[in-house]
Every structure is written in C-alpha cells, then in structure tokens.
Design an enzyme around this catalytic site. Structure first.
Site, mmCIF file in Angstrom:
data_model
loop_
_atom_site.group_PDB
_atom_site.id
_atom_site.type_symbol
_atom_site.label_atom_id
_atom_site.label_comp_id
_atom_site.label_asym_id
_atom_site.label_seq_id
_atom_site.Cartn_x
_atom_site.Cartn_y
_atom_site.Cartn_z
ATOM 1 N N HIS A 124 0.804 -1.219 0.000
ATOM 2 C CA HIS A 124 0.000 0.000 0.000
ATOM 3 C C HIS A 124 0.842 1.277 0.000
ATOM 4 O O HIS A 124 1.910 1.352 0.602
ATOM 5 C CB HIS A 124 -0.931 0.016 1.219
ATOM 6 C CG HIS A 124 -0.189 0.108 2.521
ATOM 7 N ND1 HIS A 124 0.153 1.304 3.113
ATOM 8 C CD2 HIS A 124 0.274 -0.854 3.348
ATOM 9 C CE1 HIS A 124 0.791 1.090 4.239
ATOM 10 N NE2 HIS A 124 0.894 -0.226 4.412
ATOM 11 N N HIS A 133 12.070 -0.232 -12.697
ATOM 12 C CA HIS A 133 11.884 -1.672 -12.935
ATOM 13 C C HIS A 133 11.937 -2.376 -11.583
ATOM 14 O O HIS A 133 12.957 -2.345 -10.897
ATOM 15 C CB HIS A 133 12.983 -2.191 -13.866
ATOM 16 C CG HIS A 133 12.848 -3.637 -14.224
ATOM 17 N ND1 HIS A 133 13.637 -4.229 -15.188
ATOM 18 C CD2 HIS A 133 12.038 -4.630 -13.764
ATOM 19 C CE1 HIS A 133 13.313 -5.510 -15.301
ATOM 20 N NE2 HIS A 133 12.344 -5.773 -14.434
#
Length: 201
Positions: A124, A133
């Site tokens: 979250h 990446h």
C-alpha cells in the site's frame, strides 16, 4: 498494440497481451535481420508513421526505454497480465507493463514506462517512478518510494517507509533498511552502497 523492440522483454509482453486478448499488430526494430518475435512480424524501424493502435516500448533497459519514450510522439498503451492482482485504488500510467503474478496493493502509484516484473509485490501507498523496474520476486513494503529509472533487483526486499532515489541499482536479494540516495548501487543484507554512478541522469 504495436511494440518497439524485438527483445526477450518483447516475448514476455507478447504473452501478456495474448493472455489479455489484445492483438499485437507488429514489432518495430532497427535491426533489419529480425523478421519475427514469438510469431509476430517485425516491421522494421519506426520512422514516425501514424499508428492506428497504441505502442509499448518492449525494451528492458531503463535508460534506453526513457530515451525512446522522450523521442517518440505516439499514443502509448499498457500491458497488464490477467493473473496480476491490482487494487482498484492503484494507478498505473501509460507505457507500463505488469507481469504474471504481480501484486499491487491499495493506493499504489506506478509511473510511466515502468516494469513490474513476474511475482513482484508492491504494498500500500508505494510510489514507483517513471522508467523504474521492479524485478521478479521483489517485495516493497508499505509506503516505499522508488525514484525514476531505478532498478530493484530480483528478490530484493525493502522495509516500510523508505525512499530509494532516482537511477539507482538495488542488487538481487538485497535487504534495504534505510533510505538510498540518487544514482548509487546498493547490494547485500543489509544493503550497503558500493559505488556512485558516474553518469547520473
């Protein structure tokens, strides 16, 4: 969808799009000797022609992907595998690829032209910068920030509430327990900085 770059990364994206029932019209690549990728025809270099479908840059190198994205004036798409678990409150911007088995939790923001690789877990309130990446099996705990262009290596773990700077390299299997500044490589458990990149972007 069109792809730019006849790479191994393109093969994975083609699989993602097939599983999502999104047709791939062709793959652009500057190498005239490449004729096809995973059964999709290579259509030569992109020369600025108007496209009737969105484009994805199918190149894994963050720096190259950024350079191409800044050069092209096209409509970009996304590739999100159906097996990925993505919160309804997460946002994923154009050009980004989310691979098989990735988990993206509540209020996560993923920037443009990023890669969330196979089985990566982003908890979250994380914010992932453009061209970043997140490699296979990496785990980002809640409220982690990852800067533009940073590569978080396979199996790396980042504890909550940390900030990783822009254009960093976090080694495979690293355990990040403190903030990481821009433009460095950090490896190990706990992660330690081993060098500063000479050419920060």
């Amino acid at each position: 969808m069109y792809l730019y770059g006849a790479s191994g990364h393109a093969k994975v994206i083609i699989d993602i799009l097939r599983d999502a029932a999104i047709p791939v019209a062709g793959v652009f690549d500057d190498n005239p000797n490449i004729r096809e990728v995973s059964g999709i025809p290579a259509v030569g270099p992109y020369t600025g022609q108007k496209l009737d479908k969105p484009l994805l840059i199918s190149i894994g190198d963050n720096t190259i992907r950024r350079r191409i994205a800044q050069k092209l004036q096209v409509n970009y798409g996304k590739a999100i595998h159906p097996s990925a678990i993505i919160s309804a409150s997460a946002t994923i911007q154009e050009g980004t690829v989310v691979m098989q088995g990735a988990i993206i939790q509540a209020s996560v923001h993923i920037g443009k032209h990023a890669i969330v690789n196979t089985g990566a877990s982003i908890d979250h309130d994380c914010r992932i910068g453009d061209y970043a990446h997140i490699s296979p099996g990496a785990v980002l705990s809640g409220n982690v920030q990852v800067g533009e262009g940073t590569h978080v290596g396979a199996g790396a773990v980042v504890i909550p509430n940390l900030k990783i700077g822009k254009w960093c390299k976090i080694g495979a299997g690293a355990v990040v327990i403190r903030d990481i500044p821009d433009g460095v490589t950090a490896v190990g458990n706990p992660a330690r900085i081993i060098n500063e990149h000479q050419n920060k972007i």
